[in-house]
Design a protein around this motif. Structure first.
Motif, PDB file in Angstrom:
ATOM      1  N   ILE A 168       7.988   7.952  -1.618  1.00 36.40           N
ATOM      2  CA  ILE A 168       7.839   8.303  -3.030  1.00 36.40           C
ATOM      3  C   ILE A 168       7.246   9.704  -3.111  1.00 36.40           C
ATOM      4  O   ILE A 168       6.274  10.020  -2.427  1.00 36.40           O
ATOM      5  CB  ILE A 168       6.909   7.310  -3.747  1.00 36.40           C
ATOM      6  N   LEU A 169       7.828  10.553  -3.940  1.00 29.89           N
ATOM      7  CA  LEU A 169       7.350  11.921  -4.119  1.00 29.89           C
ATOM      8  C   LEU A 169       6.968  12.144  -5.579  1.00 29.89           C
ATOM      9  O   LEU A 169       7.739  11.824  -6.488  1.00 29.89           O
ATOM     10  CB  LEU A 169       8.418  12.937  -3.710  1.00 29.89           C
ATOM     11  N   MET A 170       5.779  12.706  -5.793  1.00 30.61           N
ATOM     12  CA  MET A 170       5.333  13.123  -7.117  1.00 30.61           C
ATOM     13  C   MET A 170       5.199  14.651  -7.121  1.00 30.61           C
ATOM     14  O   MET A 170       4.546  15.200  -6.230  1.00 30.61           O
ATOM     15  CB  MET A 170       3.975  12.505  -7.470  1.00 30.61           C
ATOM     16  N   ARG A 171       5.801  15.298  -8.115  1.00 29.72           N
ATOM     17  CA  ARG A 171       5.686  16.754  -8.209  1.00 29.72           C
ATOM     18  C   ARG A 171       4.875  17.136  -9.437  1.00 29.72           C
ATOM     19  O   ARG A 171       5.220  16.772 -10.557  1.00 29.72           O
ATOM     20  CB  ARG A 171       7.067  17.413  -8.273  1.00 29.72           C
ATOM     21  N   LYS A 200       3.042  15.602  -3.778  1.00 32.11           N
ATOM     22  CA  LYS A 200       2.281  14.529  -3.153  1.00 32.11           C
ATOM     23  C   LYS A 200       3.253  13.453  -2.676  1.00 32.11           C
ATOM     24  O   LYS A 200       4.084  12.967  -3.447  1.00 32.11           O
ATOM     25  CB  LYS A 200       1.267  13.923  -4.133  1.00 32.11           C
ATOM     26  N   PHE A 201       3.131  13.062  -1.410  1.00 33.99           N
ATOM     27  CA  PHE A 201       4.034  12.102  -0.796  1.00 33.99           C
ATOM     28  C   PHE A 201       3.286  10.793  -0.549  1.00 33.99           C
ATOM     29  O   PHE A 201       2.169  10.792  -0.026  1.00 33.99           O
ATOM     30  CB  PHE A 201       4.580  12.643   0.525  1.00 33.99           C
ATOM     31  N   PHE A 202       3.932   9.662  -0.904  1.00 35.08           N
ATOM     32  CA  PHE A 202       3.329   8.342  -0.769  1.00 35.08           C
ATOM     33  C   PHE A 202       4.296   7.404  -0.053  1.00 35.08           C
ATOM     34  O   PHE A 202       5.523   7.550  -0.167  1.00 35.08           O
ATOM     35  CB  PHE A 202       2.997   7.749  -2.144  1.00 35.08           C
ATOM     36  N   ASP A 203       3.728   6.408   0.663  1.00 38.43           N
ATOM     37  CA  ASP A 203       4.591   5.369   1.210  1.00 38.43           C
ATOM     38  C   ASP A 203       4.779   4.277   0.158  1.00 38.43           C
ATOM     39  O   ASP A 203       4.256   4.372  -0.952  1.00 38.43           O
ATOM     40  CB  ASP A 203       4.026   4.806   2.517  1.00 38.43           C
ATOM     41  N   THR A 204       5.510   3.236   0.490  1.00 42.65           N
ATOM     42  CA  THR A 204       5.835   2.203  -0.505  1.00 42.65           C
ATOM     43  C   THR A 204       4.668   1.252  -0.764  1.00 42.65           C
ATOM     44  O   THR A 204       4.801   0.326  -1.561  1.00 42.65           O
ATOM     45  CB  THR A 204       7.060   1.393  -0.053  1.00 42.65           C
ATOM     46  N   ASN A 205       3.535   1.489  -0.095  1.00 43.36           N
ATOM     47  CA  ASN A 205       2.311   0.758  -0.399  1.00 43.36           C
ATOM     48  C   ASN A 205       1.337   1.601  -1.208  1.00 43.36           C
ATOM     49  O   ASN A 205       0.152   1.264  -1.317  1.00 43.36           O
ATOM     50  CB  ASN A 205       1.635   0.278   0.886  1.00 43.36           C
ATOM     51  N   ALA A 206       1.848   2.720  -1.760  1.00 43.68           N
ATOM     52  CA  ALA A 206       1.071   3.617  -2.613  1.00 43.68           C
ATOM     53  C   ALA A 206       0.000   4.384  -1.848  1.00 43.68           C
ATOM     54  O   ALA A 206      -0.943   4.901  -2.453  1.00 43.68           O
ATOM     55  CB  ALA A 206       0.450   2.874  -3.796  1.00 43.68           C
ATOM     56  N   ASN A 207       0.132   4.495  -0.533  1.00 44.25           N
ATOM     57  CA  ASN A 207      -0.801   5.289   0.252  1.00 44.25           C
ATOM     58  C   ASN A 207      -0.297   6.720   0.354  1.00 44.25           C
ATOM     59  O   ASN A 207       0.859   6.943   0.736  1.00 44.25           O
ATOM     60  CB  ASN A 207      -0.959   4.706   1.657  1.00 44.25           C
TER      61      ASN A 207
END
Length: 512
Positions: free
Chosen positions: A99-102, A114-121
């Motif tokens: 998951i990527l948030m810009r 900001k890059f996250f895995d599928t567990n929101a880490n």
């Protein structure tokens, strides 16, 4: 399958009457439903992610939360963090693994990824300076990473920044590509598809920004290094304007589908001569091309004129192609939607009233009438098998003043960007990958005799077309609603109340 699994419709619509699974979240200061989405595994929905601001806004600061739920809306993880108030979330994407948030800080011209895995880490972060007065267009590259496309209007070229999935110490290195500046022409690019090794882009080159005379090229950039592997022109006996592309892993061939025109004809003014299928190798060599004209191959299946305007009623309309995809049996399917220009009585009235008062109205005098969906089916050799109309209620979409005289293709891209079309998303059901088209239908309620948006599906099971719909009633004021694919047999409905600062979500079962 589809470019974007989660399509956004921000119109205030529908309130569901019954559901089996639901959640309610309070104290949500700000939420953009476009920054929520689904987590999938082998095309099945296995979870959902939501991003929003929480609590009171502190001076110069803002509190953020990323929440991940499983397919049954149960909590997987929620993380919160704080950042400056000038950081505005401009997009959230999921590429199948990350998951990527810009965030864009317009005051300082800085973008934060900001890059996250599928567990929101959170697993990585990157900051970039914005050089071209815009953070660019961000695309998810399935399973590989993310690509950001920026146009440099001053130097008349474009810039691509690629972020591979961050996977620890052995992860690939981000890279940047700058298209060579050329004083005799201007160029821009957008994402088309990905192979095992290449990022495939559509590049448009023209003499200046105002001309409609365009040359199209396909560009292949190495996913690991950003090195250009090929730059192939699409102008020969015909000129092709690509609409979509997919990579066939079984044949190692890139399939490009689009509209084709006479070599020297200005594109964007209509739907061209017909549809083209161009097959290209990973080295950029054109292996084969096939052309189907509106006046010959398609006339057997539909009422269509020489400019690609189709009709199943009295009015002729253009087509906007939402998805083009390959089925397991090798056949090709494409989903399009009708649209046509018309004079807006409301827009004319607003302009007359504004002029009488000595002021100016931003309303346009042109509206677009959004019509039926159309499903095209082709055999593996790109011969037309069938054309099916999915009838739905017509919707008027009022254009802003600046679009009254814009060409038809630019108008359709604007309508799609702001959620004006009825098409929502495409799913493939079961191991047979049966296509299901989900869309909003503007229909009159049998109970209230009022027109409301209905969520509808059409399932193309062999020669049969099965339909189902859920009738909804409009929600309260200041409520934003969105429909997403749900776990098998369901859809997920978001309902955000600005007034109450609350989010209600629930799963609604649909019948196949």
């Amino acid at each position: 399958m589809m470019k974007h699994l989660c399509c956004c419709i921000l119109a205030a619509i529908i309130s569901l009457s019954c559901f089996s699974q639901s959640r309610n979240f309070l104290n949500i200061t700000k939420l953009d439903v476009r920054n929520s989405g689904v987590i999938t595994k082998q095309r099945d929905v296995i979870g959902y992610y939501m991003f929003y601001s929480i609590g009171k806004l502190k001076k110069g600061q803002r509190n953020f939360a990323l929440r991940v739920l499983n397919e049954n809306l149960e909590d997987v993880n929620t993380i919160t963090f704080q950042d400056t108030k000038t950081q505005n979330l401009q997009g959230a994407l999921y590429n199948g693994r990350t998951i990527l948030m810009r965030f864009y800080d317009a005051r300082n011209d800085v973008v934060n990824y900001k890059f996250f895995d599928t567990n929101a880490n959170q697993i990585s972060e990157a900051r970039r300076i914005v050089f071209f007065n815009s953070p660019g267009s961000l695309f998810a590259v399935p399973d590989h990473g993310f690509a950001n496309y920026q146009t440099d209007y001053q130097n008349k070229n474009y810039h691509i920044e690629y972020f591979p999935n961050p996977e620890g110490e052995n992860s690939a290195t981000p890279w940047s590509y700058f298209f060579p500046a050329n004083t005799d022409s201007v160029a821009s690019a957008t994402y088309l598809c990905t192979t095992e090794n290449l990022l495939v882009n559509l590049v448009t080159v023209k003499k200046n920004w105002n001309t409609n005379k365009i040359n199209f090229y396909l560009q292949g950039l190495n996913l690991e290094t950003g090195h250009e592997e090929f730059f192939t022109g699409l102008k020969g006996n015909y000129q092709t304007q690509p609409l979509n592309a997919y990579y066939d892993i079984e044949t190692d061939i890139i399939n490009v589908l689009g509209l084709y025109y006479a070599p020297d004809e200005k594109v964007y003014k209509d739907n061209g001569i017909g549809l083209a299928n161009i097959q290209i190798s990973e080295t950029g060599e054109i292996i084969d091309n096939k052309y189907l004209s509106w006046t010959h191959e398609f006339r057997e299946f539909m009422d269509i004129d020489n400019e690609g305007r189709v009709s199943n009623e009295d009015k002729r309309a253009f087509m906007y192609f939402h998805e083009i995809f390959k089925q397991p049996d090798g056949s090709i399917m494409a989903v399009a939607e009708q649209y046509r220009k018309a004079v807006s009585g409301a827009g004319v009235a607003l302009n007359v009233l504004a002029a009488a008062a000595g002021s100016y109205s931003s309303a346009g005098v042109t509206k677009m009438v959004i019509g039926d969906l159309i499903m095209f089916r082709f055999d593996p050799d790109f011969h037309v098998q069938s054309v099916d109309f999915i009838e739905k209620g017509k919707r008027d979409f009022l254009l802003p003043a600046g679009y009254d005289f814009s060409n038809i293709h630019l108008v359709s891209e604007y309508i799609n960007a702001v959620g004006g079309f009825g098409f929502l998303y495409l799913s493939q059901l079961g191991v047979e990958k049966i296509p299901m088209v989900a869309y909003f239908d503007w229909k009159r309620s049998e109970a209230s005799l009022q027109k409301n948006w209905n969520f509808s599906v059409s399932i193309f099971d062999g020669d049969q077309i099965k339909k189902d719909y859920v009738e909804f009633r409009p929600p309260g004021q200041n409520v934003i609603r969105r429909i997403l694919p749900g776990k098998p047999g369901h859809i997920l409905v978001y309902d955000y109340s600005k007034m109450n600062k609350s989010l209600d979500i629930h799963l609604e079962k649909i019948n196949y």
